[in-house]
Write an enzyme that holds these catalytic residues in place. Structure first.
Site, PDB file in Angstrom:
ATOM      1  N   GLY A  67      40.814  34.600  44.197  1.00  0.00           N
ATOM      2  CA  GLY A  67      39.534  34.627  43.479  1.00  0.00           C
ATOM      3  C   GLY A  67      38.650  35.826  43.752  1.00  0.00           C
ATOM      4  O   GLY A  67      37.542  35.924  43.241  1.00  0.00           O
ATOM      5  N   GLN A  68      39.161  36.763  44.570  1.00  0.00           N
ATOM      6  CA  GLN A  68      38.339  37.930  44.852  1.00  0.00           C
ATOM      7  C   GLN A  68      38.114  38.740  43.588  1.00  0.00           C
ATOM      8  O   GLN A  68      38.958  38.738  42.694  1.00  0.00           O
ATOM      9  CB  GLN A  68      39.018  38.817  45.904  1.00  0.00           C
ATOM     10  CG  GLN A  68      39.010  38.224  47.280  1.00  0.00           C
ATOM     11  CD  GLN A  68      40.124  38.794  48.156  1.00  0.00           C
ATOM     12  OE1 GLN A  68      40.970  39.543  47.685  1.00  0.00           O
ATOM     13  NE2 GLN A  68      40.105  38.425  49.413  1.00  0.00           N
ATOM     14  N   GLU A  69      37.016  39.430  43.563  1.00  0.00           N
ATOM     15  CA  GLU A  69      36.625  40.155  42.360  1.00  0.00           C
ATOM     16  C   GLU A  69      37.768  41.030  41.836  1.00  0.00           C
ATOM     17  O   GLU A  69      38.068  41.035  40.641  1.00  0.00           O
ATOM     18  CB  GLU A  69      35.383  41.006  42.638  1.00  0.00           C
ATOM     19  CG  GLU A  69      34.756  41.512  41.363  1.00  0.00           C
ATOM     20  CD  GLU A  69      33.379  42.114  41.596  1.00  0.00           C
ATOM     21  OE1 GLU A  69      32.955  42.212  42.773  1.00  0.00           O
ATOM     22  OE2 GLU A  69      32.745  42.454  40.595  1.00  0.00           O
ATOM     23  N   LEU A  71      40.814  40.625  42.025  1.00  0.00           N
ATOM     24  CA  LEU A  71      41.971  39.876  41.526  1.00  0.00           C
ATOM     25  C   LEU A  71      41.676  39.141  40.223  1.00  0.00           C
ATOM     26  O   LEU A  71      42.580  38.760  39.497  1.00  0.00           O
ATOM     27  CB  LEU A  71      42.415  38.849  42.573  1.00  0.00           C
ATOM     28  CG  LEU A  71      42.859  39.390  43.919  1.00  0.00           C
ATOM     29  CD1 LEU A  71      43.120  38.246  44.893  1.00  0.00           C
ATOM     30  CD2 LEU A  71      44.122  40.232  43.762  1.00  0.00           C
TER      31      LEU A  71
END
Ligand code: G3D
Ligand code: MG
Length: 162
Positions: A67-69, A71
């Site tokens: 969920g990292q920006e 990704l």
């Protein structure tokens, strides 16, 4: 013949689920809660974090997507054939609920997800001062979603409650 029928049955009973949400929302914890409750079967991680759970002879392929920006722009590469979206919200993270909302509506507008049903987990309900499922629902204007079945559920992934 039996083997063919069995493999056909497992094929029609297989459903693809993607677990999305911002980093730190609790996606991986939720996935492992499912695995612990439905002890029937797990398969090892293939590439990214994917696990299979079996409930009453129905197979769910659960894709836990980072969920990292950096990704999030690649979430759409996981969309094809997805029947269920699990969107995990960190109920204590008020600041980033706007980002979650943006990502939610971006997903709902995606062609490959037009038939997908959405389950929103209002996670971390054990945290003091967290938003309730009703508050999150209101902020995300869930009642305006008419073209996808949806449901919001409050939960605590640490205990499995909800
Ligand atoms: P992600 O996969 O969405 O990035 P994780 O999130 O499942 O890795 O969880 C991120 C952190 O939140 C973890 O803490 C995890 O234990 C915690 N967490 C997940 N669900 C809950 C919950 O319901 N309540 C509380 N209090 N914490 C939760 P750490 O400290 O391991 O980084
Ligand atoms: Mg994770």
């Amino acid at each position: 013949m039996n083997a063919i029928i069995q493999s056909f049955e497992s094929w029609v009973n297989e459903h693809k689920v993607i677990i999305v949400g911002l980093d730190n929302a609790g996606k991986t914890t939720i996935l492992y809660q499912f695995l612990m409750n439905e002890v029937v079967h797990t398969s090892p991680t293939i590439g990214s974090n994917v696990e299979e759970i079996v409930v009453k002879n129905t197979h769910f392929l659960m894709w836990d997507i980072g969920g990292q920006e950096s990704l999030r722009s690649s979430w759409n590469t996981y969309y094809s054939n997805t029947e269920f979206i699990i969107l995990v919200v960190d109920s204590i993270d008020r600041e980033r609920l706007a980002v979650t909302k943006e990502e939610l509506y971006r997903m709902l507008a995606h062609e490959d997800l037009r038939k997908a049903a959405v389950l929103i987990f209002a996670n971390k309900q054990d945290m003091k001062g967290c938003m309730t499922a009703a508050e999150i629902s209101k902020y995300l204007t869930l009642s305006s979603i008419k073209d996808h079945p949806w449901h919001i559920q409050s939960c605590c992934a640490l205990t499995g409650e909800g």
